[in-house]
Design a protein around this motif. Sequence first.
Motif, PDB file in Angstrom:
ATOM      1  N   ASP A 204      62.286 -18.651  24.228  1.00  0.00           N
ATOM      2  CA  ASP A 204      61.680 -17.619  25.075  1.00  0.00           C
ATOM      3  C   ASP A 204      62.704 -16.821  25.869  1.00  0.00           C
ATOM      4  N   ALA A 205      63.825 -17.451  26.233  1.00  0.00           N
ATOM      5  CA  ALA A 205      64.851 -16.753  27.015  1.00  0.00           C
ATOM      6  C   ALA A 205      66.220 -17.270  26.622  1.00  0.00           C
ATOM      7  N   SER A 206      67.162 -16.349  26.420  1.00  0.00           N
ATOM      8  CA  SER A 206      68.524 -16.691  26.013  1.00  0.00           C
ATOM      9  C   SER A 206      69.490 -16.309  27.128  1.00  0.00           C
ATOM     10  N   VAL A 207      70.247 -17.301  27.601  1.00  0.00           N
ATOM     11  CA  VAL A 207      71.192 -17.109  28.701  1.00  0.00           C
ATOM     12  C   VAL A 207      72.600 -16.957  28.139  1.00  0.00           C
ATOM     13  N   LEU A 208      73.342 -15.998  28.675  1.00  0.00           N
ATOM     14  CA  LEU A 208      74.749 -15.833  28.325  1.00  0.00           C
ATOM     15  C   LEU A 208      75.589 -15.794  29.594  1.00  0.00           C
ATOM     16  N   ALA A 209      76.721 -16.484  29.562  1.00  0.00           N
ATOM     17  CA  ALA A 209      77.767 -16.230  30.552  1.00  0.00           C
ATOM     18  C   ALA A 209      78.598 -15.091  29.987  1.00  0.00           C
ATOM     19  N   LEU A 210      78.334 -13.882  30.431  1.00  0.00           N
ATOM     20  CA  LEU A 210      79.068 -12.717  29.939  1.00  0.00           C
ATOM     21  C   LEU A 210      80.540 -12.790  30.331  1.00  0.00           C
ATOM     22  N   THR A 211      80.841 -13.643  31.283  1.00  0.00           N
ATOM     23  CA  THR A 211      82.212 -13.949  31.664  1.00  0.00           C
ATOM     24  C   THR A 211      83.049 -14.314  30.440  1.00  0.00           C
ATOM     25  N   LYS A 212      82.424 -14.958  29.468  1.00  0.00           N
ATOM     26  CA  LYS A 212      83.146 -15.522  28.325  1.00  0.00           C
ATOM     27  C   LYS A 212      83.402 -14.465  27.246  1.00  0.00           C
ATOM     28  N   GLY A 216      85.669 -11.187  27.700  1.00  0.00           N
ATOM     29  CA  GLY A 216      86.748 -11.381  26.755  1.00  0.00           C
ATOM     30  C   GLY A 216      88.158 -11.334  27.289  1.00  0.00           C
ATOM     31  N   HIS A 217      88.351 -11.025  28.569  1.00  0.00           N
ATOM     32  CA  HIS A 217      89.701 -10.837  29.090  1.00  0.00           C
ATOM     33  C   HIS A 217      89.957 -11.633  30.375  1.00  0.00           C
ATOM     34  N   SER A 218      89.094 -12.582  30.686  1.00  0.00           N
ATOM     35  CA  SER A 218      89.278 -13.470  31.836  1.00  0.00           C
ATOM     36  C   SER A 218      89.427 -12.717  33.153  1.00  0.00           C
ATOM     37  N   ASP A 219      88.671 -11.613  33.286  1.00  0.00           N
ATOM     38  CA  ASP A 219      88.758 -10.818  34.516  1.00  0.00           C
ATOM     39  C   ASP A 219      87.373 -10.423  35.017  1.00  0.00           C
ATOM     40  N   LEU A 220      86.349 -11.181  34.633  1.00  0.00           N
ATOM     41  CA  LEU A 220      84.989 -10.748  34.889  1.00  0.00           C
ATOM     42  C   LEU A 220      84.095 -11.961  35.125  1.00  0.00           C
ATOM     43  N   MET A 221      83.200 -11.876  36.125  1.00  0.00           N
ATOM     44  CA  MET A 221      82.150 -12.877  36.342  1.00  0.00           C
ATOM     45  C   MET A 221      80.812 -12.172  36.187  1.00  0.00           C
ATOM     46  N   LEU A 222      80.010 -12.597  35.215  1.00  0.00           N
ATOM     47  CA  LEU A 222      78.739 -11.927  34.946  1.00  0.00           C
ATOM     48  C   LEU A 222      77.890 -12.818  34.053  1.00  0.00           C
ATOM     49  N   GLY A 223      76.578 -12.714  34.199  1.00  0.00           N
ATOM     50  CA  GLY A 223      75.656 -13.457  33.350  1.00  0.00           C
ATOM     51  C   GLY A 223      74.456 -12.610  32.989  1.00  0.00           C
ATOM     52  N   SER A 247      77.739  -5.797  40.150  1.00  0.00           N
ATOM     53  CA  SER A 247      78.566  -4.604  40.355  1.00  0.00           C
ATOM     54  C   SER A 247      78.544  -3.716  39.116  1.00  0.00           C
ATOM     55  N   PRO A 248      78.430  -2.392  39.298  1.00  0.00           N
ATOM     56  CA  PRO A 248      78.525  -1.496  38.133  1.00  0.00           C
ATOM     57  C   PRO A 248      79.895  -1.562  37.468  1.00  0.00           C
ATOM     58  N   ASP A 249      80.928  -1.877  38.243  1.00  0.00           N
ATOM     59  CA  ASP A 249      82.260  -2.022  37.651  1.00  0.00           C
ATOM     60  C   ASP A 249      82.291  -3.213  36.697  1.00  0.00           C
ATOM     61  N   ASP A 250      81.644  -4.312  37.071  1.00  0.00           N
ATOM     62  CA  ASP A 250      81.577  -5.469  36.186  1.00  0.00           C
ATOM     63  C   ASP A 250      80.751  -5.159  34.945  1.00  0.00           C
ATOM     64  N   ALA A 251      79.660  -4.422  35.129  1.00  0.00           N
ATOM     65  CA  ALA A 251      78.856  -4.032  33.971  1.00  0.00           C
ATOM     66  C   ALA A 251      79.671  -3.168  33.011  1.00  0.00           C
ATOM     67  N   ALA A 252      80.491  -2.287  33.557  1.00  0.00           N
ATOM     68  CA  ALA A 252      81.331  -1.434  32.707  1.00  0.00           C
ATOM     69  C   ALA A 252      82.374  -2.256  31.963  1.00  0.00           C
ATOM     70  N   LEU A 253      82.961  -3.268  32.635  1.00  0.00           N
ATOM     71  CA  LEU A 253      83.914  -4.142  31.950  1.00  0.00           C
ATOM     72  C   LEU A 253      83.237  -4.902  30.811  1.00  0.00           C
ATOM     73  N   ALA A 254      82.010  -5.353  31.048  1.00  0.00           N
ATOM     74  CA  ALA A 254      81.279  -6.070  29.998  1.00  0.00           C
ATOM     75  C   ALA A 254      80.978  -5.142  28.819  1.00  0.00           C
ATOM     76  N   LEU A 255      80.604  -3.911  29.098  1.00  0.00           N
ATOM     77  CA  LEU A 255      80.379  -2.955  28.018  1.00  0.00           C
ATOM     78  C   LEU A 255      81.656  -2.711  27.219  1.00  0.00           C
ATOM     79  N   ARG A 256      82.768  -2.623  27.908  1.00  0.00           N
ATOM     80  CA  ARG A 256      84.044  -2.424  27.212  1.00  0.00           C
ATOM     81  C   ARG A 256      84.356  -3.624  26.323  1.00  0.00           C
ATOM     82  N   GLY A 257      84.161  -4.822  26.869  1.00  0.00           N
ATOM     83  CA  GLY A 257      84.432  -6.023  26.092  1.00  0.00           C
ATOM     84  C   GLY A 257      83.523  -6.165  24.889  1.00  0.00           C
TER      85      GLY A 257
END
Length: 401
Positions: A204-212, A216-223, A247-257
């Motif tokens: 029903d729900a899938s969890v991701l640590a987007l940090t990983k 991809g670059h060990s500079d982000l905390m997000l889920g 943070s929108p900056d973290d979201a942008a880093l995740a999109l880049r990764g």
Amino acid sequence: MSDPVDDARLGTRLVQAGRRAEWTGPVVNVPVWRSSTHLYADCADLARGRPNADGHFYYGRRGSPTHWALCDALSGLEPGAAGTLLYPSGLAAISGALLGLLNAGDVLLMSDNAYEPSRTLADKLLRPLGIETRWFDPLDLAAYEAAFCPRTKVVLLESPGSLTMEVCDVPALAAIARAHGAWSVLDNTWAGPTGFAALAHGVDASVLALTKHVGGHSDLMLGSVTASATVHDRLRERAQILGQVVSPDDAALALRGLRTMGLRLDRTTASALAIAEWLAGRSEVAQVLCPMLPGATGHDLWRRDFTGGCGLFSFVLRGRDVAARTRLIDALRLFGIGFSWGGYESLAIPLDPQRIRTASAWPKPGWDAADRLGVRLAIGLEDPADLIADLAQAFAVMDRA
């Protein structure tokens, strides 16, 4: 007319997902919208309100095009998704999913191989709120089904387990949960949606640590939590009540990764498999816990259900003590010592799961009791031949005492 991205292959979807023209404008990437306040045209516009869904300005806590693009991209990678919610870390995503679905008096069934902070969450937060947690062996379907009661509302799964790498029969576990009127939540960080389609397999729900992998670059905390229609609106409402925002900056880093994640996973998966095969031939190693490895425990289920892997796996030393394992890890030159994974760099940590096991044995049945000390490796983007050479010299140091 359907969106051509919907029918595209994985590499194309990773590049194109979330890049709607209304969010990108004339540039390639969605701009970083840093804004707490969203303005209304006039009082009539304010009175009309705006829909409580991604894509509608309301207030900064509800997101901006930067956030919506990431949510859209993640949802597009998960067949059957109604939407995705963002949280400030992987653990926050797990807690958000559980707090979003459980109430006082409910019972949570948690896989015994779960991420240790998930267990701490159950003991230190859910229990005082009146939510009972019962642990189960994810490989024992009969015992799992017997653990259900009328108060069981949620099952938390993790496959493979992020320490001991057990692959469980997720479709069967999710089907049993549904038959008992419970929701299933999967920590899917190991494979992610590119390697395991969680919702399509009944979750029903899938969890991701987007940090990983996504970062991809060990500079982000997000889920994130990507959810089916059965639970999405409930999770969304509670996330908003709890004020979850990233943070929108973290979201942008995740999109880049995200754009290069497929290439990085291909590389780390191939390297991990090569290193696992090498370790399997070492006399110092009793067990290699890598479901991608032919003949390993869980490999048949991995081949049946998964379309990809990653660089995370573990191995168990043959008859060595803590001092020997310490010498091994301390002698590594290319592996850092740290808890994360999914970045570009390789890491190693000691593996001692027995202290956090409740419903399953460690060492595993059939193993020699002396074979209990393990090491978890997170393989990065270094050349695998160099990593193998590093491990070889570390083994030599281990037995030099």
